[in-house]
Structure formats: structure tokens, C-alpha cells
Design a protein around this motif. Structure first.
Motif, PDB file in Angstrom:
ATOM      1  N   MET A 187       0.857  -1.207   0.000  1.00 41.09           N
ATOM      2  CA  MET A 187       0.000   0.000   0.000  1.00 41.09           C
ATOM      3  C   MET A 187       0.886   1.248   0.000  1.00 41.09           C
ATOM      4  O   MET A 187       1.809   1.339   0.815  1.00 41.09           O
ATOM      5  CB  MET A 187      -0.854   0.042   1.269  1.00 41.09           C
ATOM      6  CG  MET A 187      -2.057  -0.845   1.267  1.00 41.09           C
ATOM      7  SD  MET A 187      -3.200  -0.359   2.607  1.00 41.09           S
ATOM      8  CE  MET A 187      -2.331  -0.900   4.058  1.00 41.09           C
ATOM      9  N   PHE A 188       0.554   2.191  -0.872  1.00 37.96           N
ATOM     10  CA  PHE A 188       1.272   3.470  -0.928  1.00 37.96           C
ATOM     11  C   PHE A 188       0.279   4.616  -0.776  1.00 37.96           C
ATOM     12  O   PHE A 188      -0.866   4.513  -1.253  1.00 37.96           O
ATOM     13  CB  PHE A 188       1.963   3.640  -2.294  1.00 37.96           C
ATOM     14  CG  PHE A 188       3.073   2.652  -2.535  1.00 37.96           C
ATOM     15  CD1 PHE A 188       4.383   2.961  -2.167  1.00 37.96           C
ATOM     16  CD2 PHE A 188       2.807   1.424  -3.139  1.00 37.96           C
ATOM     17  CE1 PHE A 188       5.398   2.045  -2.400  1.00 37.96           C
ATOM     18  CE2 PHE A 188       3.826   0.513  -3.368  1.00 37.96           C
ATOM     19  CZ  PHE A 188       5.132   0.826  -2.998  1.00 37.96           C
ATOM     20  N   LEU A 189       0.746   5.693  -0.184  1.00 35.40           N
ATOM     21  CA  LEU A 189      -0.065   6.901  -0.123  1.00 35.40           C
ATOM     22  C   LEU A 189       0.526   7.893  -1.121  1.00 35.40           C
ATOM     23  O   LEU A 189       1.597   8.464  -0.879  1.00 35.40           O
ATOM     24  CB  LEU A 189      -0.052   7.472   1.296  1.00 35.40           C
ATOM     25  CG  LEU A 189      -1.195   8.423   1.599  1.00 35.40           C
ATOM     26  CD1 LEU A 189      -2.536   7.703   1.538  1.00 35.40           C
ATOM     27  CD2 LEU A 189      -1.000   9.061   2.961  1.00 35.40           C
ATOM     28  N   VAL A 190      -0.142   8.043  -2.260  1.00 40.73           N
ATOM     29  CA  VAL A 190       0.395   8.842  -3.358  1.00 40.73           C
ATOM     30  C   VAL A 190      -0.164  10.258  -3.261  1.00 40.73           C
ATOM     31  O   VAL A 190      -1.383  10.440  -3.182  1.00 40.73           O
ATOM     32  CB  VAL A 190      -0.007   8.209  -4.715  1.00 40.73           C
ATOM     33  CG1 VAL A 190       0.487   9.050  -5.882  1.00 40.73           C
ATOM     34  CG2 VAL A 190       0.526   6.776  -4.805  1.00 40.73           C
ATOM     35  N   PRO A 191       0.711  11.278  -3.270  1.00 41.21           N
ATOM     36  CA  PRO A 191       0.206  12.656  -3.204  1.00 41.21           C
ATOM     37  C   PRO A 191      -0.520  13.029  -4.497  1.00 41.21           C
ATOM     38  O   PRO A 191      -0.160  12.559  -5.574  1.00 41.21           O
ATOM     39  CB  PRO A 191       1.476  13.495  -3.041  1.00 41.21           C
ATOM     40  CG  PRO A 191       2.587  12.641  -3.543  1.00 41.21           C
ATOM     41  CD  PRO A 191       2.183  11.208  -3.352  1.00 41.21           C
ATOM     42  N   ASN A 192      -1.537  13.829  -4.382  1.00 42.56           N
ATOM     43  CA  ASN A 192      -2.301  14.273  -5.550  1.00 42.56           C
ATOM     44  C   ASN A 192      -2.479  15.785  -5.456  1.00 42.56           C
ATOM     45  O   ASN A 192      -3.057  16.256  -4.485  1.00 42.56           O
ATOM     46  CB  ASN A 192      -3.675  13.586  -5.552  1.00 42.56           C
ATOM     47  CG  ASN A 192      -4.526  13.987  -6.734  1.00 42.56           C
ATOM     48  OD1 ASN A 192      -4.006  14.306  -7.801  1.00 42.56           O
ATOM     49  ND2 ASN A 192      -5.836  13.987  -6.562  1.00 42.56           N
ATOM     50  N   PRO A 193      -1.941  16.562  -6.424  1.00 45.41           N
ATOM     51  CA  PRO A 193      -1.315  16.135  -7.667  1.00 45.41           C
ATOM     52  C   PRO A 193       0.147  15.721  -7.479  1.00 45.41           C
ATOM     53  O   PRO A 193       0.740  15.996  -6.449  1.00 45.41           O
ATOM     54  CB  PRO A 193      -1.406  17.398  -8.531  1.00 45.41           C
ATOM     55  CG  PRO A 193      -1.383  18.532  -7.555  1.00 45.41           C
ATOM     56  CD  PRO A 193      -2.057  18.028  -6.307  1.00 45.41           C
ATOM     57  N   ALA A 194       0.664  15.055  -8.538  1.00 50.10           N
ATOM     58  CA  ALA A 194       2.090  14.687  -8.557  1.00 50.10           C
ATOM     59  C   ALA A 194       2.525  14.573 -10.016  1.00 50.10           C
ATOM     60  O   ALA A 194       1.689  14.323 -10.892  1.00 50.10           O
ATOM     61  CB  ALA A 194       2.289  13.351  -7.850  1.00 50.10           C
ATOM     62  N   ASP A 195       3.814  14.734 -10.262  1.00 49.06           N
ATOM     63  CA  ASP A 195       4.326  14.556 -11.628  1.00 49.06           C
ATOM     64  C   ASP A 195       4.051  13.132 -12.081  1.00 49.06           C
ATOM     65  O   ASP A 195       4.318  12.179 -11.334  1.00 49.06           O
ATOM     66  CB  ASP A 195       5.847  14.798 -11.664  1.00 49.06           C
ATOM     67  CG  ASP A 195       6.162  16.283 -11.577  1.00 49.06           C
ATOM     68  OD1 ASP A 195       5.234  17.096 -11.802  1.00 49.06           O
ATOM     69  OD2 ASP A 195       7.315  16.618 -11.238  1.00 49.06           O
ATOM     70  N   VAL A 227       4.976   4.688   2.347  1.00 48.29           N
ATOM     71  CA  VAL A 227       4.561   3.273   2.313  1.00 48.29           C
ATOM     72  C   VAL A 227       3.714   3.034   3.544  1.00 48.29           C
ATOM     73  O   VAL A 227       4.078   3.436   4.654  1.00 48.29           O
ATOM     74  CB  VAL A 227       5.797   2.335   2.335  1.00 48.29           C
ATOM     75  CG1 VAL A 227       5.353   0.882   2.539  1.00 48.29           C
ATOM     76  CG2 VAL A 227       6.591   2.466   1.044  1.00 48.29           C
ATOM     77  N   LEU A 228       2.546   2.398   3.361  1.00 48.11           N
ATOM     78  CA  LEU A 228       1.690   2.074   4.508  1.00 48.11           C
ATOM     79  C   LEU A 228       1.819   0.585   4.796  1.00 48.11           C
ATOM     80  O   LEU A 228       1.503  -0.246   3.948  1.00 48.11           O
ATOM     81  CB  LEU A 228       0.225   2.412   4.210  1.00 48.11           C
ATOM     82  CG  LEU A 228      -0.103   3.883   3.898  1.00 48.11           C
ATOM     83  CD1 LEU A 228      -1.608   4.044   3.662  1.00 48.11           C
ATOM     84  CD2 LEU A 228       0.335   4.799   5.026  1.00 48.11           C
ATOM     85  N   GLY A 229       2.301   0.269   5.979  1.00 45.69           N
ATOM     86  CA  GLY A 229       2.391  -1.143   6.372  1.00 45.69           C
ATOM     87  C   GLY A 229       3.620  -1.824   5.804  1.00 45.69           C
ATOM     88  O   GLY A 229       4.609  -1.200   5.430  1.00 45.69           O
ATOM     89  N   THR A 230       3.504  -3.146   5.694  1.00 39.01           N
ATOM     90  CA  THR A 230       4.649  -3.959   5.319  1.00 39.01           C
ATOM     91  C   THR A 230       4.824  -3.998   3.805  1.00 39.01           C
ATOM     92  O   THR A 230       3.857  -4.224   3.082  1.00 39.01           O
ATOM     93  CB  THR A 230       4.384  -5.427   5.757  1.00 39.01           C
ATOM     94  OG1 THR A 230       3.529  -5.416   6.891  1.00 39.01           O
ATOM     95  CG2 THR A 230       5.653  -6.182   6.012  1.00 39.01           C
ATOM     96  N   VAL A 231       6.057  -3.792   3.334  1.00 37.49           N
ATOM     97  CA  VAL A 231       6.344  -3.994   1.912  1.00 37.49           C
ATOM     98  C   VAL A 231       6.075  -5.466   1.601  1.00 37.49           C
ATOM     99  O   VAL A 231       6.475  -6.360   2.355  1.00 37.49           O
ATOM    100  CB  VAL A 231       7.811  -3.612   1.580  1.00 37.49           C
ATOM    101  CG1 VAL A 231       8.174  -4.021   0.150  1.00 37.49           C
ATOM    102  CG2 VAL A 231       8.022  -2.113   1.780  1.00 37.49           C
ATOM    103  N   ASP A 232       5.328  -5.702   0.529  1.00 35.07           N
ATOM    104  CA  ASP A 232       4.932  -7.050   0.073  1.00 35.07           C
ATOM    105  C   ASP A 232       3.802  -7.678   0.905  1.00 35.07           C
ATOM    106  O   ASP A 232       3.317  -8.749   0.566  1.00 35.07           O
ATOM    107  CB  ASP A 232       6.115  -8.040   0.045  1.00 35.07           C
ATOM    108  CG  ASP A 232       7.105  -7.706  -1.073  1.00 35.07           C
ATOM    109  OD1 ASP A 232       6.708  -6.978  -2.008  1.00 35.07           O
ATOM    110  OD2 ASP A 232       8.259  -8.165  -1.002  1.00 35.07           O
TER     111      ASP A 232
END
Ligand SMILES: Cc1cc2nc3c(=O)[nH]c(=O)nc-3n(C[C@H](O)[C@H](O)[C@H](O)COP(=O)(O)OP(=O)(O)OC[C@H]3O[C@@H](n4cnc5c(N)ncnc54)[C@H](O)[C@@H]3O)c2cc1C
Length: 386
Positions: A187-195, A227-232
Motif C-alpha cells: 500500500m502506498f499513499l500517493v500525493p495528488n497532484p504529482a508529476d 509506504v503504509l504497512g509492510t512492503v509485500d
């Protein structure tokens, strides 16, 4: 067995109802819903001033406290007028829960209070064009490691509220584990807007102000602390975030049925044919009785699932049952409501068509009733259907 709300819960539900009458009665909800892709910013600000985004969030997160049952009452009372637009609260609540549970400390203590205060909005971008039910089979969005974070590429579909959200909760593949598509997601927290990020609304049947969007990502940079939580381990993490989604969805459907019954009763009393109110005709009375019975069933299954969850007991089967029962009753109730209103039911100047259009979604999303039925059967001991 006790079917009564506590004094505090009843007072809370009553206060939300009074707020709805004052700040967003049905005519206003109808006006807002008709403004395609125009997120109701003023309504969100009013909800925030009332403290609604913080209901169910702990006080140390800037929230109002309360638990799932308070969220259910809030959702139901809002939906009586707002119908599907109520989901603007639901989506943000789930994303905030994810950040609070899985975010790094700095993010948790800055973003979640902003959500509770209504100054930040979040949206969830999980589904892809290849399919929502078989999301593990369809998911193509990938995240690749860079020196200081990640680059996300891929395309999500139907992300509701994304156009007006400050951050998007995106599920992306970070590694491949042969034969285990549920592993290797993050899970990712993606900023909006972003390039590299493009958000495009999809025209749709209901909840038109609350745009559901294509989210196209072309090497969007996301730092490690987003990154939210555990990678994978993102699949397990996101499942634990949305475990109560079906219960809240059921509460939303209860609210829709409340609104339908109220309007149908008023019309059956006011409208005359053959020198008498149409509510004197047996056929109309039967329609009204059907809606009332569906409401009673919906309330029972919803509150039962919410009560189990609030008690910390297993509630998966009951949540699945509540989701299917209430969404099907809400559509059937709005359909009969439309019939009771005759031609006016078909008019955009009344709310019945809005209830019908909004309720129709909930047989499809967030998970379809076909698949939910299979999940119910599996919990009865039947083999996996897929
Ligand atoms: C208005 C709207 C808002 C949404 N908002 C969001 C959002 O905010 N974020 C997000 O991530 N997603 C969102 N979604 C996506 C939603 O969760 C999906 O639409 C849903 O999961 C169904 O996926 P699908 O549309 O791809 O249908 P499909 O998965 O393609 O299903 C098509 C049909 O096949 C049936 N089917 C598939 N598999 C089986 C099976 N094994 N057994 C029986 N029947 C089966 C389904 O029940 C359905 O009838 C939204 C969707 C809509 C329409």
C-alpha cells in the motif's frame, strides 16, 4: 437480547438527523448530486465543522472517538438524505484508518488529524480496468525501488473522490511470488497532484458529484515514508482496513430505505386519485408494507453485524449477509418507491430516482453480490467457487 440503542447512541443519531435537516436536506442533496464532477466542498466543510470525519477515529488522532456502531448510526442518518454521497465520508474514513494503523509516526500524527479536521481528503485506488472481483489476477500497477523511495506506474479505475483527494491510497505490486498473487503487494499513499499522475473522471449513473476516476500513473515518485504497512504484505494489511466496509455499506443502504419510505408515505398521503389519497388503495398499502418489511430486515442484519464487530467477535459472515440483504432491499425499495410516485418518481425534481441510482451501485461495489453470496456459501462449508 437487547434491541435498544444506548441513551448516548440514540442522542447521537438524533443530533445527526437534526444536522441533516438543517444543513443538507433532501432538496440540497439532490442539487449537489446533479453537479457532475463538482465535489461538494462546502458540504465537506460543514461535515468537518460538525466533527463527522473524526467519528470512529481515536481522540489521540484528533478524532471524536466512538466505534463502529457510532459510524453505523452516522452513515445511516446521513444517507437518509445524502444517499450515495454519504460515501464521501466512508471512503475517507477507511483511508484514514489505514494511515493511522499502518503509516509512519510522522504521517499518522499530521495527516490523520487533518482528515479529522476536514482539511485533508483521501481516496482509495485499488480496482483496475482488468477487473475488480479478480483484482489479484488483474492488478498490473507496479512499484519499483529507487534510491530514496519508489516509482509507481499503472492505471487504476473507479477511484471515487480521487479528483478532489489530496492523497490516494494505491495498491501496487512490489514483487512476484509464483502462485501467490496475494503476496508481493504494497500500500502506498500517493500525493495528488504529482508529476506523472493523471486523474480523469468517468461519467456514471449516480453519485455524480463524487467523481469516480481513472488514475493513470507514469513513474510517479513516492518516498519511503509514504509506504503504509509492510512492503509485500499489502493485501493482508488492506483487508484488515476494509473489514468493516460491508457493515458501513449496509448502514448506508438502511439510510436509503429510510429516505425512500419517508417520501413514499408522504406521497401516498398527499396524492389523490378517484377522490381519495392513493394511500387508501390496497395495492399502494402493500407496496408501503413491503418497503417497511425490507427496512426492518435491513436494520436487524446491519445492527447485528455491527454489534458483533463492536464486541470483538467474528462478524465476517454477518457482514456479508448484511451487505447483500440491504443492498438488494434498498434497490427494491427505491424501485417500488418510484412506482408509488408514478410519473413524479421518474422526475429529476424528486429524490426517488436518486435513491434508486445510488442504491444500484451497492449490488456491484465494493464487492458484487454474486461473489458475496459465494463467500457466504464458503462460510457454510461449501468449496471455493473459483
Ligand atoms: C461507481 C463506482 C465506484 C467505485 N469506487 C471504487 C473506489 O473508490 N476504489 C476502488 O478501488 N474501486 C472502486 N470501485 C470498483 C468496484 O469495487 C468494482 O466495480 C467491483 O469490485 C466489481 O468489479 P468490476 O466492476 O471489475 O466487475 P467484474 O469483476 O468484471 O465482474 C463482472 C461480473 O462478473 C461477476 N463475477 C466475477 N467473478 C465472479 C465469480 N467468481 N463468481 C460469480 N460471479 C462473478 C460479477 O459478480 C459481475 O456480475 C467502484 C466501482 C463503481 C462502479
Amino acid at each position: 437480547v437487547d434491541f435498544e440503542l444506548s441513551t448516548e447512541q440514540a442522542a447521537f443519531a438524533e443530533s445527526v438527523r437534526a444536522w441533516v435537516e438543517r444543513e443538507c436536506p433532501k432538496a440540497e442533496a439532490r442539487r449537489l448530486e446533479s453537479r457532475e464532477h463538482e465535489y461538494p466542498v462546502d458540504l465537506w466543510a460543514k461535515m468537518a465543522a460538525a466533527g463527522f470525519p473524526g467519528v470512529g477515529l481515536p481522540e489521540e488522532a484528533g478524532g471524536q472517538g466512538g466505534g463502529l456502531f457510532e459510524q453505523v448510526l452516522l452513515q445511516r442518518e446521513l444517507a437518509r438524505s445524502l444517499a450515495g454521497l454519504t460515501w464521501m465520508w466512508g471512503i475517507t474514513a477507511f483511508c484514514a484508518k489505514a494511515v493511522w494503523r499502518f503509516g509512519v509516526d510522522d504521517l499518522r500524527h499530521t495527516l490523520v488529524p487533518s482528515v479529522a479536521a476536514g482539511t485533508a481528503r483521501l481516496a482509495m485506488a485499488v480496482t483496475e480496468a482488468g477487473g475488480g472481483t479478480d483484482i489479484l489476477g488483474a492488478l498490473r500497477t507496479s512499484a519499483t525501488r529507487t534510491q530514496d523511495g519508489w516509482r509507481l506506474s499503472g492505471e487504476k479505475m473507479w477511484s471515487t473522490g480521487a479528483l478532489a483527494a489530496d492523497h490516494l491510497l494505491v495498491l501496487a505490486r512490489t514483487s512476484v511470488v509464483e502462485g501467490r498473487p496475494d503476496k508481493g503487494l504494497t500500500m502506498f499513499l500517493v500525493p495528488n497532484p504529482a508529476d506523472g499522475l493523471e486523474v480523469r473522471p468517468i461519467p456514471k449513473l449516480g453519485m455524480r458529484a463524487l467523481s469516480s476516476c481513472v488514475v493513470a500513473m507514469d513513474a510517479v515518485a513516492v518516498p519511503d515514508d509514504r509506504v503504509l504497512g509492510t512492503v509485500d504484505g499489502g493485501w493482508r494489511d488492506i483487508m484488515s482496513v476494509i473489514d468493516t466496509e460491508r457493515v458501513l455499506l449496509a448502514a448506508l443502504c438502511c439510510g436509503i430505505i429510510d429516505g425512500v419510505l419517508e417520501d413514499a408515505l408522504a406521497y401516498a398521503t398527499d396524492r389523490h386519485a378517484f377522490g381519495r389519497p392513493i394511500g387508501q388503495f390496497q395495492a399502494i398499502q402493500h407496496h408501503l408494507a413491503d418497503i417497511a418489511m425490507w427496512r426492518a430486515q435491513s436494520e436487524l442484519v446491519t445492527y447485528h453485524a455491527a454489534w458483533l464487530a463492536a464486541e470483538g467477535r467474528p462478524f465476517g459472515l454477518e457482514a456479508d449477509i448484511a451487505k447483500v440483504v440491504t443492498s438488494e432491499h434498498a434497490v427494491a425499495a427505491a424501485d417500488l418507491g418510484l412506482q408509488i410516485l408514478g410519473g413524479m418518481g421518474y422526475s429529476l425534481d424528486t429524490d426517488m430516482q436518486r435513491y434508486w441510482r445510488d442504491a444500484r451501485l451497492f449490488r456491484i461495489g465494493p464487492v458484487t453480490n454474486e461473489v458475496t453470496r459465494s463467500l457466504i456459501a464458503r462460510q457454510l462449508g461449501m468449496p471455493r467457487a473459483w
